[in-house]
Enzyme design. Structure first.
Site, mmCIF file in Angstrom:
data_model
loop_
_atom_site.group_PDB
_atom_site.id
_atom_site.type_symbol
_atom_site.label_atom_id
_atom_site.label_comp_id
_atom_site.label_asym_id
_atom_site.label_seq_id
_atom_site.Cartn_x
_atom_site.Cartn_y
_atom_site.Cartn_z
ATOM 1 N N ILE A 88 0.741 -1.143 0.301
ATOM 2 C CA ILE A 88 -0.087 0.086 -0.146
ATOM 3 C C ILE A 88 1.227 1.159 0.161
ATOM 4 O O ILE A 88 0.840 1.951 -0.755
ATOM 5 C CB ILE A 88 -1.222 -0.031 1.539
ATOM 6 N N GLY A 89 1.985 1.597 0.991
ATOM 7 C CA GLY A 89 3.091 2.270 0.938
ATOM 8 C C GLY A 89 3.486 2.795 -0.410
ATOM 9 O O GLY A 89 3.531 4.055 -0.298
ATOM 10 N N TYR A 108 -1.264 -7.962 17.056
ATOM 11 C CA TYR A 108 -1.185 -6.990 15.176
ATOM 12 C C TYR A 108 -2.259 -5.928 15.667
ATOM 13 O O TYR A 108 -2.127 -5.044 15.851
ATOM 14 C CB TYR A 108 -1.307 -7.602 14.312
HETATM 15 N N1 LIG Z 1 -2.794 -5.435 3.565
HETATM 16 C C1 LIG Z 1 -3.893 -4.778 4.635
HETATM 17 O O1 LIG Z 1 -4.770 -5.767 4.027
HETATM 18 C C2 LIG Z 1 -4.223 -4.252 5.510
HETATM 19 C C3 LIG Z 1 -5.334 -4.243 5.970
HETATM 20 C C4 LIG Z 1 -5.301 -2.663 6.552
HETATM 21 C C5 LIG Z 1 -3.914 -1.611 7.544
HETATM 22 N N2 LIG Z 1 -3.444 -2.035 6.391
HETATM 23 C C6 LIG Z 1 -1.652 -1.067 6.745
HETATM 24 O O2 LIG Z 1 -1.709 -0.522 6.190
HETATM 25 C C7 LIG Z 1 -0.389 -0.697 5.914
HETATM 26 C C8 LIG Z 1 1.202 -1.124 4.525
HETATM 27 O O3 LIG Z 1 0.236 -2.261 5.174
HETATM 28 P P1 LIG Z 1 1.121 -3.529 3.465
HETATM 29 O O4 LIG Z 1 -0.221 -4.239 3.207
HETATM 30 O O5 LIG Z 1 1.287 -2.681 2.370
HETATM 31 O O6 LIG Z 1 2.211 -4.068 4.546
HETATM 32 P P2 LIG Z 1 3.121 -4.843 3.547
HETATM 33 O O7 LIG Z 1 3.114 -5.032 2.101
HETATM 34 O O8 LIG Z 1 3.714 -5.734 4.324
HETATM 35 O O9 LIG Z 1 4.449 -3.300 3.214
HETATM 36 C C9 LIG Z 1 5.526 -3.311 2.227
HETATM 37 C C10 LIG Z 1 5.798 -2.399 2.609
HETATM 38 O O10 LIG Z 1 6.649 -2.571 4.379
HETATM 39 C C11 LIG Z 1 7.784 -1.914 4.350
HETATM 40 N N3 LIG Z 1 8.933 -2.508 5.635
HETATM 41 C C12 LIG Z 1 8.398 -3.840 6.361
HETATM 42 N N4 LIG Z 1 8.851 -3.847 7.647
HETATM 43 C C13 LIG Z 1 9.630 -3.215 8.017
HETATM 44 C C14 LIG Z 1 10.868 -2.853 9.387
HETATM 45 N N5 LIG Z 1 11.118 -2.998 9.432
HETATM 46 N N6 LIG Z 1 11.392 -1.334 8.618
HETATM 47 C C15 LIG Z 1 11.268 -0.694 7.021
HETATM 48 N N7 LIG Z 1 10.096 -0.832 6.069
HETATM 49 C C16 LIG Z 1 9.610 -1.996 6.258
HETATM 50 C C17 LIG Z 1 8.635 -3.052 3.302
HETATM 51 O O11 LIG Z 1 10.238 -2.163 2.852
HETATM 52 P P3 LIG Z 1 11.273 -3.670 2.484
HETATM 53 O O12 LIG Z 1 10.582 -5.521 2.428
HETATM 54 O O13 LIG Z 1 11.057 -3.047 0.654
HETATM 55 O O14 LIG Z 1 12.112 -3.243 3.364
HETATM 56 C C18 LIG Z 1 7.679 -2.459 2.162
HETATM 57 O O15 LIG Z 1 8.247 -1.677 1.712
HETATM 58 C C19 LIG Z 1 0.760 -1.484 7.536
HETATM 59 O O16 LIG Z 1 0.631 -0.240 8.656
HETATM 60 C C20 LIG Z 1 -0.471 -2.622 7.061
HETATM 61 O O17 LIG Z 1 -0.771 -2.491 8.891
HETATM 62 C C21 LIG Z 1 -2.828 -3.181 5.700
#
Ligand SMILES: NC(=O)c1ccc[n+]([C@@H]2O[C@H](COP(=O)([O-])OP(=O)(O)OC[C@H]3O[C@@H](n4cnc5c(N)ncnc54)[C@H](OP(=O)(O)O)[C@@H]3O)[C@@H](O)[C@H]2O)c1
Length: 290
Positions: free
Chosen positions: A17-18, A165
């Site tokens: 998402i980021g 979480y």
């Molecule tokens: N996906 C969902 O269904 C969902 C639903 C509700 C809320 N959210 C929230 O939305 C946000 C984004 O979720 P997402 O699903 O996109 O997550 P994701 O796929 O795990 O995000 C990946 C990104 O996070 C970075 N990252 C992970 N751990 C890190 C660390 N320790 N230090 C620095 N960078 C780190 C990764 O960087 P590298 O791997 O390049 O290091 C990559 O840029 C989160 O806060 C999540 O809780 C997600």
């Protein structure tokens, strides 16, 4: 609408998402700073976004946000390189199968989901205060309902990955509520956005043991359905609430607010409004930030 001349930092901007959030903001002509852990992945994401959006001002920095020393190095780099910061999006979220401590002795999901946004926002406040109306956006997730167990804030008593979480996201919201109160009148706004579900690396990496026991029988079905129901389009959709808060002129006056995935103001959960919860979590963040 343009963000030309504005600098935006997106943690976790190299994937999921980021990255879509960063892409949307790059399209609006902001200078976008992506943060991920791996230099190769971070540079590749910056090049991809530059190419896709035609915006050459997409930079990559690396930091592991679960490490205190990385948070300080990142804040120093941002301050030295850009001087001021218009938007900080604390997007990184972490789920773990089992309880693991960081090098600073903090439970890892609590470190990434609560302590990192607290610390980074504090460290970058001088840079944020250098612009007239800076915005901080914290990303919540899970099912932000239910109670916060103050005796188990770092999973000391029990640990089921996804349930824990969920609690870290409530704790993030409680910390954000207090932070927003403290920022009132400073010119810096702080809000929380819920993105909505998307099948990203975070969900793809969940092992069966990360789910509560009762949910485990349906996990094979979820693994088939989620990529279909929540694929790339859902990831793009999930970036909308934070892009809105970061860029919309209508969002300029929004402060101390929780927005749902449709960018609508939503009631804070009871556990977040609870003063004892908020005071305890704030005090713990103060202690753990070092
Ligand atoms: N996906 C969902 O269904 C969902 C639903 C509700 C809320 N959210 C929230 O939305 C946000 C984004 O979720 P997402 O699903 O996109 O997550 P994701 O796929 O795990 O995000 C990946 C990104 O996070 C970075 N990252 C992970 N751990 C890190 C660390 N320790 N230090 C620095 N960078 C780190 C990764 O960087 P590298 O791997 O390049 O290091 C990559 O840029 C989160 O806060 C999540 O809780 C997600």
């Amino acid at each position: 609408m343009t963000l030309n001349g504005k600098t935006v930092l997106v943690t976790g901007g190299t994937g999921g998402i980021g990255k879509e959030t960063a892409r949307g903001l790059a399209r609006l002509d902001a200078r976008v700073v992506l943060v991920g852990r791996d230099p190769g992945r971070a540079d590749a994401a910056a090049v991809e976004l530059q190419r896709d959006t035609g915006n050459g001002n997409v930079d990559a920095l690396t930091a592991d946000l679960t490490r205190r020393r990385d948070l300080h190095r990142l804040a120093d780099q941002v301050t030295a390189r850009y001087g001021s910061l218009d938007v900080l999006i604390n997007n990184v979220g972490v789920t773990r199968e089992r309880r693991e401590l960081t090098e600073d002795g903090i439970e890892t999901a609590f470190a990434a989901n609560v302590v990192a946004p607290y610390t980074l926002t504090h460290l970058l406040l001088p840079a944020l205060k250098r612009v007239p109306a800076a915005r901080v956006i914290n990303i919540t997730g899970g099912i932000p309902r239910g109670r916060i167990n103050l005796d188990n804030l770092q999973g000391e008593k029990s640990y089921v990955g996804l349930s824990f979480y969920n609690q870290t996201k409530l704790a993030l919201m409680a910390m954000s509520y207090t932070f927003a109160e403290r920022l009132t009148g400073t010119g810096v706004t702080l809000n929380v956005a819920y993105p909505g579900h998307a099948y990203t690396a975070m969900n793809q990496g969940l092992t069966i043991h990360t789910y509560p026991t009762l949910a485990r029988p349906v996990v094979p079905l979820l693994r088939l359905a989620l990529p279909v129901l929540y694929g790339h389009r859902a990831v793009v959709k999930a970036s909308r609430s934070s892009i809105y808060l970061a860029s919309s002129p209508q969002a300029q006056g929004i402060h101390g607010t929780y927005l749902n995935s449709r960018s609508q103001p939503t009631a804070w959960p009871d556990a977040v409004r609870d003063q004892r919860n908020r005071d305890t979590i704030w005090a713990l963040c103060e202690k753990l930030a070092g």
